[in-house]
Design a protein around this motif. Structure first.
Motif, PDB file in Angstrom:
ATOM      1  N   HIS A  83       0.829  -1.209   0.000  1.00 37.09           N
ATOM      2  CA  HIS A  83       0.000   0.000   0.000  1.00 37.09           C
ATOM      3  C   HIS A  83       0.868   1.266   0.000  1.00 37.09           C
ATOM      4  O   HIS A  83       0.603   2.204   0.762  1.00 37.09           O
ATOM      5  CB  HIS A  83      -0.935  -0.015   1.214  1.00 37.09           C
ATOM      6  CG  HIS A  83      -1.938  -1.125   1.172  1.00 37.09           C
ATOM      7  ND1 HIS A  83      -3.145  -1.037   0.514  1.00 37.09           N
ATOM      8  CD2 HIS A  83      -1.902  -2.389   1.691  1.00 37.09           C
ATOM      9  CE1 HIS A  83      -3.817  -2.163   0.641  1.00 37.09           C
ATOM     10  NE2 HIS A  83      -3.076  -3.008   1.333  1.00 37.09           N
ATOM     11  N   GLN A  86      -0.408   5.015  -0.154  1.00 33.66           N
ATOM     12  CA  GLN A  86      -0.934   5.763   0.989  1.00 33.66           C
ATOM     13  C   GLN A  86       0.071   6.777   1.523  1.00 33.66           C
ATOM     14  O   GLN A  86      -0.256   7.555   2.411  1.00 33.66           O
ATOM     15  CB  GLN A  86      -1.345   4.792   2.094  1.00 33.66           C
ATOM     16  CG  GLN A  86      -2.502   3.878   1.711  1.00 33.66           C
ATOM     17  CD  GLN A  86      -2.869   2.890   2.809  1.00 33.66           C
ATOM     18  OE1 GLN A  86      -2.195   2.816   3.838  1.00 33.66           O
ATOM     19  NE2 GLN A  86      -3.938   2.128   2.604  1.00 33.66           N
ATOM     20  N   ARG A 201       2.485  10.293  -4.882  1.00 29.11           N
ATOM     21  CA  ARG A 201       2.081   9.096  -4.159  1.00 29.11           C
ATOM     22  C   ARG A 201       2.459   7.827  -4.934  1.00 29.11           C
ATOM     23  O   ARG A 201       2.444   6.738  -4.378  1.00 29.11           O
ATOM     24  CB  ARG A 201       0.558   9.091  -3.925  1.00 29.11           C
ATOM     25  CG  ARG A 201       0.090  10.123  -2.916  1.00 29.11           C
ATOM     26  CD  ARG A 201      -1.392   9.958  -2.621  1.00 29.11           C
ATOM     27  NE  ARG A 201      -1.831  10.961  -1.660  1.00 29.11           N
ATOM     28  CZ  ARG A 201      -1.724  10.845  -0.339  1.00 29.11           C
ATOM     29  NH1 ARG A 201      -1.187   9.751   0.158  1.00 29.11           N
ATOM     30  NH2 ARG A 201      -2.154  11.799   0.464  1.00 29.11           N
TER      31      ARG A 201
END
Length: 342
Positions: A83, A86, A201
């Motif tokens: 992930h 994030q 990101r």
């Protein structure tokens, strides 16, 4: 025989919080990648029960094996590797002196040196490593002070690709960057480190930009087909002169757009920021702006879930003239999405 060391309550809470973040459909995959619990132990967990109960069972198994803070940190690294979107990632570039030789990278020596530098400067710091694909090394640092224990819930992540001068970091804490920069440069045997004006990101897109690894998956069309036949359909009843004019203009716009952005999918960035700072100049005497000593300042920010693809589509959609400003099209080549214009 020594009794098994009991797991610290803070470690149990750390594992509990990390496990609660993991989506249920990813739980088994991440736990297997963690490789802390045996296959037999994993089979004892009921993955069909409520998540809170599952996590409670998981923590109980970790207590049986006396999990350490480093074991818990490794689970957190694996979750973050899945992930990574994030986090907001900054890019740092290191350099050597002009006359310095290129050293062969020793992973174990890098880890020892990196850890030693941080631990000498800080009494309380947790440093964990995990090797990843493409020879990347992931580093997780939980910062404390001389008087407080490391905060495991606000760590810094560093992704470094050995044999390259680049490191990607998730931290925005300015206070720790000098120390982190020192650890990176010394451990990787570089001389200097600078922060690039590049942030996103999308870690894979940042990597593609700095390594010039653009995806060469070209559009699925026959390159020998005349460009006019690939344009949008036109009304067959339209005046032939208008049809010709539209086709010529569309061909020009598509050619210029392809020259500016290439014919491959763009790297994914969410924004580009431009700071203007200039002094007003005029041949006319007087006026408020002419007497102003401070420069004029202006901030412009372009935002989109996929900024470069959005910019690429502006001219073909008729929203902007072609070619676009070089300040918009140079982002991948210059490796930056923060600009200062003076």
């Amino acid at each position: 025989m020594k009794p098994a060391k009991e797991m610290d309550e803070t470690v149990a809470e750390f594992i509990r919080r990390t496990s609660l973040k993991i989506p249920m459909n990813e739980m088994m995959t991440i736990l297997k990648a963690w490789d802390f619990l045996s296959e037999n132990q994993l089979q004892t967990i009921n993955f069909r029960q409520r998540k809170e109960c599952l996590v409670q069972d998981l923590v109980g198994l970790c207590e049986e094996k006396s999990a350490s803070v480093n074991d818990a940190a490794l689970l957190d690294i694996i979750y973050t590797q899945v992930h990574w979107h994030q986090k907001v990632w900054d890019v740092f570039q290191m350099s050597k002196e002009p006359d310095e030789d290129v050293d062969l990278f020793d992973m174990e020596q890098f880890k020892r040196s990196f850890k030693k530098i941080l631990q000498r400067a800080l009494k309380n710091v947790t440093i964990s490593f995990r090797d990843a694909e493409e020879n990347a090394i992931w580093i997780r640092i939980a910062w404390g002070t001389q008087c407080t224990k490391p905060n495991q819930y606000k760590p810094t992540y560093v992704v470094h690709y050995p044999q390259t001068p680049y490191a990607f970091t998730s931290s925005r804490l300015k206070s720790i960057m000098p120390l982190l920069g020192q650890a990176l440069t010394v451990a990787s045997k570089h001389h200097q480190i600078v922060k690039m004006d590049l942030r996103s990101r999308h870690l894979d897109s940042l990597k593609a930009i700095v390594f010039k690894q653009y995806d060469q998956t070209f559009e699925n069309h026959n390159s020998t087909t005349p460009l006019q036949e690939r344009c949008l359909g036109l009304d067959v009843n339209m005046d032939s002169r208008i049809i010709h004019e539209n086709e010529v203009e569309k061909e020009r716009v598509q050619r210029i757009t392809q020259e500016s952005f290439g014919d491959y999918p763009q790297s994914q960035l969410e924004f580009a920021q431009y700071k203007l700072e200039t002094k007003f100049k005029s041949d006319l005497n007087g006026g408020i702006l002419a007497e102003r000593k401070e420069p004029l300042r202006c901030l412009i920010k372009f935002s989109s879930p996929h900024l470069l693809e959005a910019l690429k589509s502006l001219a073909p959609a008729g929203i902007a003239d072609a070619p676009l400003s070089p300040l918009l099209t140079c982002i991948p080549n210059k490796g930056m999405n923060y600009f200062k214009i003076r």
